[in-house]
Design a protein around this motif. Structure first.
Motif, short mmCIF file in Angstrom:
data_model
loop_
_atom_site.label_atom_id
_atom_site.label_comp_id
_atom_site.label_asym_id
_atom_site.label_seq_id
_atom_site.Cartn_x
_atom_site.Cartn_y
_atom_site.Cartn_z
N ASP A 189 1.32 -10.77 -1.10
CA ASP A 189 2.62 -10.18 -1.26
C ASP A 189 2.52 -8.98 -2.20
O ASP A 189 3.06 -8.00 -2.07
N ILE A 190 1.81 -9.00 -3.37
CA ILE A 190 1.61 -8.15 -4.43
C ILE A 190 0.97 -6.99 -3.72
O ILE A 190 1.03 -5.90 -3.84
N ARG A 207 0.51 -1.66 -1.64
CA ARG A 207 0.25 -0.72 -0.60
C ARG A 207 1.45 0.10 0.00
O ARG A 207 1.26 1.29 0.08
N LEU A 208 2.52 -0.34 -0.20
CA LEU A 208 3.72 0.30 0.60
C LEU A 208 4.46 0.97 -0.60
O LEU A 208 5.75 1.71 -0.29
N ARG A 209 4.13 1.23 -1.76
CA ARG A 209 4.73 1.77 -2.87
C ARG A 209 5.12 3.36 -2.38
O ARG A 209 4.17 3.72 -2.11
N TRP A 251 6.72 0.61 -9.04
CA TRP A 251 5.02 0.26 -9.18
C TRP A 251 4.22 1.60 -8.97
O TRP A 251 2.98 1.50 -8.77
N GLN A 252 4.95 2.59 -8.60
CA GLN A 252 4.26 3.85 -7.95
C GLN A 252 3.20 4.36 -8.95
O GLN A 252 1.97 4.44 -8.29
#
Ligand SMILES: Nc1nc2c(ncn2[C@@H]2O[C@H](COP(=O)(O)OP(=O)(O)OP(=O)(O)O)[C@@H](O)[C@H]2O)c(=O)[nH]1
Ligand SMILES: [Mg+2]
Length: 466
Positions: free
Chosen positions: A86-87, A92-94, A100-101
């Motif tokens: 999940d983390i 990855r999707l940020r 979390w950019q």
């Protein structure tokens, strides 16, 4: 700049970085300044993160978010596989604007195993530090002298080697694909390089500690006595050292400002040397601590040891730090954790930063100190100059016993009485001096038996103990 395994192999340079994405692990050892970095922190169970967070803050790193998973740490990945995934997905999707950019560091709130480090790194593709790596990076950032740099480098290489071995192991057993395309052979070459560097660093360290031991011997032969100043990191050791010796050392509200031992003279008595050293911290693996053994022994092999404890901590923190301090000292100073040596004789506990404490708070802290078997501690404040004279007297009494009064006889012939007086000043600490009617001098001083005997023997009857 990050380096790949291949560029490391090409350069054979001293710093390497095993990159995530190349089938390796991002350990981020090449940087020394981590100011401004942003991290997420992974925690299991309900651990107290205060100390970890202050270590992170000391380095100028911001923890953007703390990710928590209840339960015991997972043996393989610290977090469970699902949660780790999940983390990883979140990272990855940020996109722009995601909190979390700009995260480029994942912190693990434990001394992780190599296996856990590798798993978290593989999953997240971001540089990973556990508590040991955090401390090693902090040490690296604070290491200024050659000695400190050597020690820190040894500790880092040792720690890296465990991860490299884990990678080699996983590659051999087929658990992971080749390493940067190079497979086990490439890894073995890196490990061989690490081993070579470790050997040469250790040689340098041994040489240094031999020279140090020799200096120590010379000092004690010259009649000097040493007082070691030890304690948990940030206890106020360097501040105290600076105040009593006048010698410039780094004082900062940072953990591990000091990484090596500095020796100075007690301003009031040139015969008494003070040794400021690196602080202790809970729970460092032995291999890491061993790298600092030489430095610590410079301060711990002394005639008297002061253990400084920060009295401004909460009772729980205070207790934890004194317990860690005692454990380290017993293991390293007395050589044996179960040793029953009467350490009150040589070890004195001192409460620091007491200026803002109430009498009750002080009494509570003193009771904790006593519960660890030490004598009732004195309290000092370097900032407000509280208790320093009393502590100095108490130190001198520990070292020299009670002050003695000696008579220096005046004479027209032979050596001038001022010469004998200066010998006394050199040998001990003069606290009172009175001239008699016959011009004899009565001098009261702290002085050790050996030095006193030497003075008397060399005086041709001009010096007498009263
Ligand atoms: N309030 C107060 N703060 C103090 C006192 N003495 C030292 N400090 C502060 O405590 C912090 C740590 O002091 P240091 O002397 O660097 O402590 P240290 O034990 O040498 O720390 P490391 O070398 O990092 O392990 C600094 O911010 C000092 O200003 C004191 O008497 N009172
Ligand atoms: Mg210090």
């Amino acid at each position: 700049m990050r380096m790949t395994l291949r560029s490391y192999m090409a350069q054979q340079g001293p710093d390497f970085n095993v990159l995530a994405g190349a089938g390796g692990v991002a350990l981020g050892e090449a940087r020394t300044n981590h100011e401004g970095r942003r991290a997420i922190l992974l925690i299991r169970g309900n651990e107290d993160t205060t100390e970890f967070e202050s270590l992170v803050k000391t380095m100028g790193i911001t923890i953007v978010e703390t990710v928590f998973q209840p339960g015991q740490p997972d043996v393989k990945g610290y977090f469970g596989i699902g949660r780790l995934q999940d983390i990883a997905d979140e990272l990855r999707l940020r996109v722009a604007g995601h909190p979390w950019q700009d995260i480029d560091l994942v912190l693990i709130h434990t001394n992780a195993t190599p296996r856990q480090l590798v798993a978290v790194s593989d999953a997240t593709n971001v540089e990973v530090w556990d508590r040991v790596r955090l401390l090693l990076s902090l040490f690296t950032a604070h290491a200024n002298s050659l000695e400190a740099r050597t020690q820190v480098r040894i500790a880092r290489l040792q720690s890296d080697r465990t991860v490299l071995r884990e990678l080699a192991n996983q590659t051999t057993t087929g658990e992971r694909a080749g390493y940067g395309g190079g497979g086990v052979t490439a890894l073995q070459a890196v490990i061989a390089n690490v081993n070579r560097e470790l050997t040469s660093l250790r040689k340098r360290q041994i040489k240094h500690s031999k020279a140090q031991a020799e200096r120590r011997r010379q000092r004690s032969r010259s009649g000097a006595v040493t007082v070691g100043i030890a304690g948990y990191t940030n206890a106020g050791k360097s501040s105290f050292f600076l105040k009593m010796s006048g010698k410039e050392v780094l004082v900062e509200d940072k953990l591990f400002s000091t990484l090596e031992t500095t020796v100075g003279r007690l301003a009031a008595s040139p015969r008494v040397l003070l040794a400021d050293t690196i602080g202790f911290i809970d729970n460092l693996p032995n291999a890491t601590l061993d790298a600092f053994r030489a430095t610590l022994s410079e301060a711990l092999e002394c005639d008297m040891l002061l253990l400084l404890v920060d009295a401004t901590d909460s009772l729980v923190e205070f207790d934890r730090k004194i317990s860690a301090t005692q454990r380290e000292v017993n293991a390293r100073y007395l050589g044996d954790e179960t040793s029953s040596i009467d350490f009150n004789r040589k070890i004195m506990c001192v409460l620091t930063k007491v200026e803002s404490l109430t009498v009750e708070q002080l009494a509570q802290k003193a009771a904790i100190v006593e519960s660890y078997g030490y004598a009732t501690p004195l309290g000092i404040s370097v900032h407000q100059e509280i208790g320093l004279a009393k502590l100095q007297d108490s130190m001198l009494e520990h070292l020299f016993g009670h002050p003695v009064t000696i008579k220096l006889s005046w004479s027209d012939t032979g050596r001038n009485i001022a010469g004998y007086l200066s010998d006394v000043y050199q040998a001990g600490m003069v606290i009172d001096k009175r001239e008699q009617e016959n011009r004899d001098l009565l001098v009261t001083a702290w002085i050790n038996q050996q030095s006193l005997a030497r003075l008397v023997n060399n005086s041709g009857g001009r010096i007498e103990v009263k």
